[in-house]
Design an enzyme around this catalytic site. Structure first.
Site, PDB file in Angstrom:
ATOM      1  N   HIS A  62      46.569  22.931  40.498  1.00 53.92           N
ATOM      2  CA  HIS A  62      45.315  23.396  39.888  1.00 53.92           C
ATOM      3  C   HIS A  62      45.046  24.844  40.259  1.00 53.92           C
ATOM      4  O   HIS A  62      44.464  25.132  41.295  1.00 53.92           O
ATOM      5  CB  HIS A  62      44.159  22.500  40.357  1.00 53.92           C
ATOM      6  N   HIS A  64      43.974  28.885  38.448  1.00 52.39           N
ATOM      7  CA  HIS A  64      43.567  29.670  37.280  1.00 52.39           C
ATOM      8  C   HIS A  64      44.253  31.021  37.392  1.00 52.39           C
ATOM      9  O   HIS A  64      43.999  31.759  38.347  1.00 52.39           O
ATOM     10  CB  HIS A  64      42.051  29.836  37.258  1.00 52.39           C
ATOM     11  N   LEU A  65      45.152  31.316  36.455  1.00 53.02           N
ATOM     12  CA  LEU A  65      45.900  32.581  36.527  1.00 53.02           C
ATOM     13  C   LEU A  65      45.238  33.701  35.733  1.00 53.02           C
ATOM     14  O   LEU A  65      45.617  34.855  35.854  1.00 53.02           O
ATOM     15  CB  LEU A  65      47.344  32.372  36.064  1.00 53.02           C
ATOM     16  N   ASN A  96      41.834  27.532  30.748  1.00 55.20           N
ATOM     17  CA  ASN A  96      40.623  28.267  30.346  1.00 55.20           C
ATOM     18  C   ASN A  96      40.829  29.772  30.396  1.00 55.20           C
ATOM     19  O   ASN A  96      40.122  30.506  31.085  1.00 55.20           O
ATOM     20  CB  ASN A  96      39.408  27.846  31.185  1.00 55.20           C
ATOM     21  N   ASP A 154      39.379  21.916  31.950  1.00 60.47           N
ATOM     22  CA  ASP A 154      38.808  22.351  33.234  1.00 60.47           C
ATOM     23  C   ASP A 154      37.992  23.638  33.104  1.00 60.47           C
ATOM     24  O   ASP A 154      38.347  24.567  32.388  1.00 60.47           O
ATOM     25  CB  ASP A 154      39.897  22.565  34.285  1.00 60.47           C
ATOM     26  N   HIS A 181      37.404  17.759  34.697  1.00 59.62           N
ATOM     27  CA  HIS A 181      36.476  18.423  35.606  1.00 59.62           C
ATOM     28  C   HIS A 181      35.186  17.601  35.495  1.00 59.62           C
ATOM     29  O   HIS A 181      34.474  17.703  34.506  1.00 59.62           O
ATOM     30  CB  HIS A 181      36.285  19.863  35.116  1.00 59.62           C
ATOM     31  N   HIS A 234      39.489  18.246  41.541  1.00 62.45           N
ATOM     32  CA  HIS A 234      38.590  18.629  42.635  1.00 62.45           C
ATOM     33  C   HIS A 234      37.435  17.669  42.930  1.00 62.45           C
ATOM     34  O   HIS A 234      36.271  17.998  42.763  1.00 62.45           O
ATOM     35  CB  HIS A 234      38.037  20.034  42.432  1.00 62.45           C
ATOM     36  N   ASP A 307      42.469  24.881  43.271  1.00 58.83           N
ATOM     37  CA  ASP A 307      41.518  25.372  42.262  1.00 58.83           C
ATOM     38  C   ASP A 307      41.323  26.881  42.435  1.00 58.83           C
ATOM     39  O   ASP A 307      40.206  27.396  42.334  1.00 58.83           O
ATOM     40  CB  ASP A 307      40.173  24.633  42.342  1.00 58.83           C
ATOM     41  N   HIS A 311      37.948  35.829  40.804  1.00 55.71           N
ATOM     42  CA  HIS A 311      36.869  36.550  40.108  1.00 55.71           C
ATOM     43  C   HIS A 311      36.798  37.961  40.643  1.00 55.71           C
ATOM     44  O   HIS A 311      37.018  38.195  41.824  1.00 55.71           O
ATOM     45  CB  HIS A 311      35.516  35.873  40.331  1.00 55.71           C
TER      46      HIS A 311
HETATM   47 ZN    ZN Z   1      37.065  22.524  37.470  1.00 57.50          ZN
HETATM   48 ZN    ZN Z   2      39.488  24.750  38.081  1.00 60.94          ZN
END
Ligand code: ZN
Ligand code: ZN
Lengths: 428, 318
Positions: A62, A64-65, A96, A154, A181, A234, A307, A311
């Site tokens: 899990h 996020h790239l 996402n 997610d 999620h 998560h 996860d 940011h």
């Molecule tokens: Zn999530």
């Molecule tokens: Zn996530």
């Protein structure tokens, strides 16, 4: 193709029940031999691992790239570099992105970018619904063909039970996990942190644990109904772990993951309006942390996933309610968990490796997680003696939003081999 | 003893001694407002920015009076918050203030924690004039000063807060301040508007308004925001008045004298009936007067004034 001899390390391979001082020879991208005092053939590169642990490469199911769309926060390349620096040889990328990874071409793009970067393996996770809008099913078949390994919206909860049931039923064609999620949107509202005393004091809108429990229960029931493989992203609170346990006992095909931050921190970390402690689901109570640790140790929660949610500094530099959710985790997961869970006597080292490598490989149905002869040579070398202080400024990730900055930890990855290639070495 | 804080962000972080000091300092400053020339040179040469991201004529005016009566130079900045870039605006604002060498900033913001955010990034003294649902410390202080004037003490007083506790910064500042000063605090309101964890702050929760009136010496009636009705926190204004309204009939039934506070502006006929709002038990205008004195005291102390010097400062003439 590199030939490598990883010499003299303590090889820990939970799946094959190996825990011994061994040499490990890598050739043709695979584990070629495992034994005592192996000869180093001509031209082989030797990695000295005496005093270190040699484990199957960690797998983060899990992350996020952020590419495409937010390359200022992370790219496939920087995310993969952060992964290998944290001991991860493979990561599953959440859909996402902008545009959303909800079609064959988008899946192909991420895989090509990962291969081009040449660090970790990336397994794209496709969107369940087009544009993550929750309204119509994305083309799962096309995405599977391009290399997607699971599906999720997610970042958003699939809030309609009807949509979730359809997605689950449809996913049985491919027998891949549907990941949710779990946060009932109508209960989350404008909530920014766990509903509790800290939220009441700070004057922040709370998110009750029930918003998670309701969806976890609903999804487990739908998994029973559909026969699909269902995975809870998560998991954050005690009672959701209890729900998963109950449905598992019934034989429903459900699995669950937990993040390092939910295993280590409570909502007290929000004190002072710390936006690096803002995530969804939010950090919960001490009781939840204890229950999650217990559920992980007991096998109710299958695996650990970070996860990793990069940011940009500017976006977290805001009033708490206005800051985005999420923290990064690839480079801190192992040291934080080794320090807290292994040295804290919650899990054995073997069990921690199990939760971070073979278990996520099993859930995703991907290779890895084993050092048996003939297996893919995805390997991480861990130094368990080094005491160090986490410094967000030293990260390979493009982002700095960690709640663990400054934490004193023990242990870290020092070398990472992906598909037989030594892709990263500490100080190398 | 000195007031050693650089900022006033909330009453949670103040000690009972510090609260006492602010209340005592406010007393001599009250007299200045009664003079023909309502001005002393205490803050002459200081620049204060009143930064209001949320409209509030009352609080802003009160601060402005306090600043002017202490001879400070003031600038008012009112920004209507644009929804998306609130955070960025705050960082940019901090940078700009820093560049303009401001001495003090009075900030009201819709986000809890915004004053603290600012205080961590600029050199000026920061005064919280209300942040989100978090705190409104000068309101809490002026409420306490008003109660103390009537009863001569705060310790042992029983104070009830009626209304929307969840979203009220006034309620939180009252709870922290009054509890520290030895008063007992109870809250009463629709369960949709009372946070589940408020008991853990040492506060009694009264299900019925009749009970809070029967037990308390003071009640602080909070303003009901109409948007809470639209978001189904309660069904209608009439029903709110029926169940939680402070009415003459209920006050009479309580059978003892109760001091009534309201932070204003009032919704007459909703949280408070008109005859109560104008009746002999309310001290709403006294609260307004005390608000200026409290804000003068806070500005004076944060600017480095000694509590003991307040009377002296007040006796100065412009
Ligand atoms: Zn999530
Ligand atoms: Zn996530």
């Amino acid at each position: 193709m590199d030939r490598l001899l990883i010499r003299g390390g303590r090889v820990i391979d939970p799946v094959n029940k190996v825990d011994a001082r061994l040499d490990l020879l890598v050739a043709e991208g695979k584990v070629a031999a495992l034994g005592q005092s192996l000869d180093a053939p001509e031209g082989v590169r030797v990695v000295e691992a005496a005093g270190k642990v040699v484990a199957p490469g960690l797998i983060d199911m899990h992350v996020h790239l952020r590419e495409p769309g937010r390359e200022d926060e992370e790219t496939v390349e920087t995310g993969c570099l952060a992964a290998v620096a944290g001991g991860f040889t493979a990561v599953a990328a959440m859909p996402n992105t902008d545009p959303v990874t909800d079609n064959q071409a988008a899946v192909g793009y991420i895989i090509r970018e990962a291969i081009r970067s040449g660090y970790a393996t990336v397994y794209p996770v496709g969107a369940i619904t087009k544009g993550l809008a929750g309204e119509s099913l994305a083309e799962m078949g096309g995405m599977i063909e391009a290399g997607a390994v699971a599906f999720t919206d997610d970042g958003h909860c699939v809030n309609s039970a009807e949509m979730m049931l359809k997605a689950m039923k449809y996913s049985t064609i491919f027998d891949v996990p549907i990941i949710n999620h779990c946060e009932d949107k109508s209960l989350v509202g404008g909530g920014a942190m766990n509903a509790g005393l800290v939220a009441t004091r700070l004057g922040l809108a709370g998110v009750a644990a029930e918003s998670e429990e309701i969806i976890v229960y609903r999804d487990c029931a739908l998994a029973r109904l559909s026969g699909a493989r269902y995975h809870v992203a998560h998991l954050s609170c005690a009672r959701s772990a209890g729900i998963v346990e109950r449905f598992k006992a019934e034989g429903v095909r459900v699995s669950a993951e937990v993040t390092p931050h939910h295993l280590v921190l409570t909502d007290a970390a929000v004190e002072g309006y710390n936006t690096n402690a803002k995530m969804a689901p939010p950090l919960r109570r001490t009781e939840d942390v204890a229950a999650l640790r217990k559920a992980l140790a007991a096998g109710v929660i299958d695996c650990i996933a970070t996860d990793h949610a990069p940011h940009h500094y500017n976006e977290k530099e805001a009033a708490f309610a206005d800051a985005p959710n999420g923290v990064i985790g690839l480079e801190t997961a192992f040291p934080v968990l080794y320090t807290e869970l292994v040295l804290g006597k919650v899990l054995s080292l073997g069990a921690l490796i199990e939760k971070m490598s073979p278990a996520p490989a099993r859930v995703l149905g991907v290779r890895g997680g084993s050092l048996a002869q003939g297996q893919i040579a995805d390997i991480t070398v861990l130094d368990l003696d080094t005491k160090w202080s986490i410094d967000k400024n030293s990260f390979y990730s493009k982002s700095r939003n960690t709640p663990f900055d400054g934490m004193q930890v023990t242990g870290r990855a020092v070398a990472t081999v992906v598909g037989g290639r030594l892709v990263w070495e500490l100080g190398g | 003893m000195l007031f050693n804080r650089k900022h006033l962000l909330g009453l949670e972080e103040l000690t009972a001694e510090e609260i006492q000091m602010i209340l005592d300092t406010a007393v001599p400053f009250k007299e200045i407002s009664e003079r023909q020339i309502k001005k002393v040179p205490v803050l002459r040469g200081k620049t204060i920015v009143n930064l209001f991201f949320e409209p509030s004529t009352r609080t802003r005016t009160s601060f402005e009076f306090a600043e002017k009566r202490l001879s400070a130079d003031t600038i008012n900045i009112s920004t209507s918050q644009s929804s998306v870039v609130k955070g960025e605006t705050l960082v940019d604002t901090a940078r700009n203030l820093e560049a303009m060498k401001i001495d003090m900033v009075v900030i009201r913001h819709g986000a809890s924690g915004a004053p603290r955010f600012l205080s961590e990034r600029i050199d000026s003294n920061v005064i919280n004039a209300g942040d989100g649902w978090h705190e409104h410390p000068t309101q809490g202080l002026l409420d306490m000063l008003t109660m103390r004037e009537r009863f001569g003490r705060l310790a042992g007083l029983k104070v009830g807060i009626i209304g929307d506790i969840t979203h009220s910064r006034v309620a939180r500042s009252n709870i922290w301040g009054l509890r520290k000063m030895g008063a007992e605090v109870g809250v009463c309101g629709p369960p949709t508007l009372v946070p589940g964890h408020v008991r853990e702050l040492g506060v009694k929760v009264y299900p019925r308004v009749e009970d809070v009136l029967a037990e308390c010496d003071v009640i602080n009636v909070l303003r009901i925001q109409l948007e809470r009705m639209q978001s189904n926190m309660f069904p209608s204004l009439q029903e709110y008045n029926r169940i939680y309204g402070v009415t003459t009939r209920r006050l009479r039934a309580a059978g003892h004298d109760i001091l009534i506070l309201h932070p204003g502006p009032m919704n007459r006929g909703v949280e408070i009936d008109s005859d109560v709002a104008d009746g002999p038990q309310q001290v709403i205008l006294k609260q307004v007067t005390n608000g200026v004195a409290i804000r003068m005291a806070v500005l004076f102390l944060l600017a480095g004034g000694k509590p003991a010097g307040a009377a002296e400062a007040a006796s100065m003439r412009e």
